[in-house]
Design an enzyme around this catalytic site. Structure first.
Site, mmCIF file in Angstrom:
data_model
loop_
_atom_site.group_PDB
_atom_site.id
_atom_site.type_symbol
_atom_site.label_atom_id
_atom_site.label_comp_id
_atom_site.label_asym_id
_atom_site.label_seq_id
_atom_site.Cartn_x
_atom_site.Cartn_y
_atom_site.Cartn_z
ATOM 1 N NE ARG A 71 -2.874 -0.529 3.264
ATOM 2 C CZ ARG A 71 -3.706 -0.203 4.862
ATOM 3 N NH1 ARG A 71 -4.692 0.357 4.230
ATOM 4 N NH2 ARG A 71 -2.912 0.074 5.013
ATOM 5 C CG ASP A 72 3.615 4.953 1.012
ATOM 6 O OD1 ASP A 72 3.142 5.646 0.083
ATOM 7 O OD2 ASP A 72 4.616 4.496 2.267
ATOM 8 C CB ILE A 73 4.679 0.412 -3.885
ATOM 9 C CG1 ILE A 73 4.401 -0.660 -3.822
ATOM 10 C CG2 ILE A 73 5.504 0.454 -5.504
ATOM 11 C CD1 ILE A 73 5.707 -1.353 -2.943
#
Length: 200
Positions: A71-73
């Site tokens: 969820r935070d690439i």
């Protein structure tokens, strides 16, 4: 703890999770190297970019198969060691999915109103607080890939609102129109990765 159970050479190793004097902590391996952000700023060759993206995809595949969405690439969360190994870092925003690992057809969402992620790399479903699954990471990695190939983030604007709007409405130009070295097959991969309708 679920992430700590993952054993993959391209995912940061987590040694311990706990609380000390009221402060939650995650203890991970220390990794020397350069982030994708640093490499983008230095400039990347096509062959090098492809190698780094393939390793990143393998790491995400392992996480997704274990039911974990990052969820935070973004470029700051992927590092390359001096020996060329990619490591995906910072699973602090990761969410365990409530999915059938064989079909990946069920979805999982964050509490309503909670936007999780970094605006210029957030998928449309993250922006609209919709249901998300593993494809949200593929979108974000597609944005990173686009930036590695062109040096330009296709959605980043002057502020969060404009950036969110771009993520929802803007169709980025083909990377081959920005970088003539890019073969059309990569255009096709990126068009699919940055497709706004998850059903497609």
């Amino acid at each position: 703890r679920a992430i700590a159970a993952l054993n993959h050479p391209n995912i940061v190793t987590i040694y311990d999770v706990g609380t000390h004097e009221g402060i939650n902590y995650i203890a991970t391996e220390y990794i020397e190297g350069k982030t994708f952000r640093q490499l983008i700023e230095e400039g990347l060759k096509l062959k090098e970019t492809l190698n780094l993206i393939i390793q990143s995809c393998e790491a995400l595949s392992a996480a997704h198969n274990a039911g974990i969405i990052h969820r935070d690439i973004k470029p700051e969360n992927i590092i390359v060691r001096p020996d060329g190994y990619v490591k995906i870092l910072d699973f602090g925003l990761a969410k365990l999915t409530e999915i059938d690992l064989n079909t990946m057809k069920s979805f999982s969402a964050t509490a309503k109103g909670a936007l999780i992620g970094t605006p210029a790399y957030m998928s449309p479903n993250q922006i609209t607080d919709g249901k998300i699954d593993h494809r949200t990471d593929l979108w974000s990695l597609g944005v990173v890939f686009y930036e590695m190939l062109t040096g330009v983030n296709p959605f980043k604007k002057a502020n969060r609102q404009l950036t969110f709007n771009a993520g929802l409405t803007t169709e980025p130009g083909l990377v081959s129109s920005i970088n003539s070295e890019i073969p059309p097959e990569l255009d096709q991969i990126l068009v699919k990765a940055l497709e706004k309708d998850v059903d497609l």
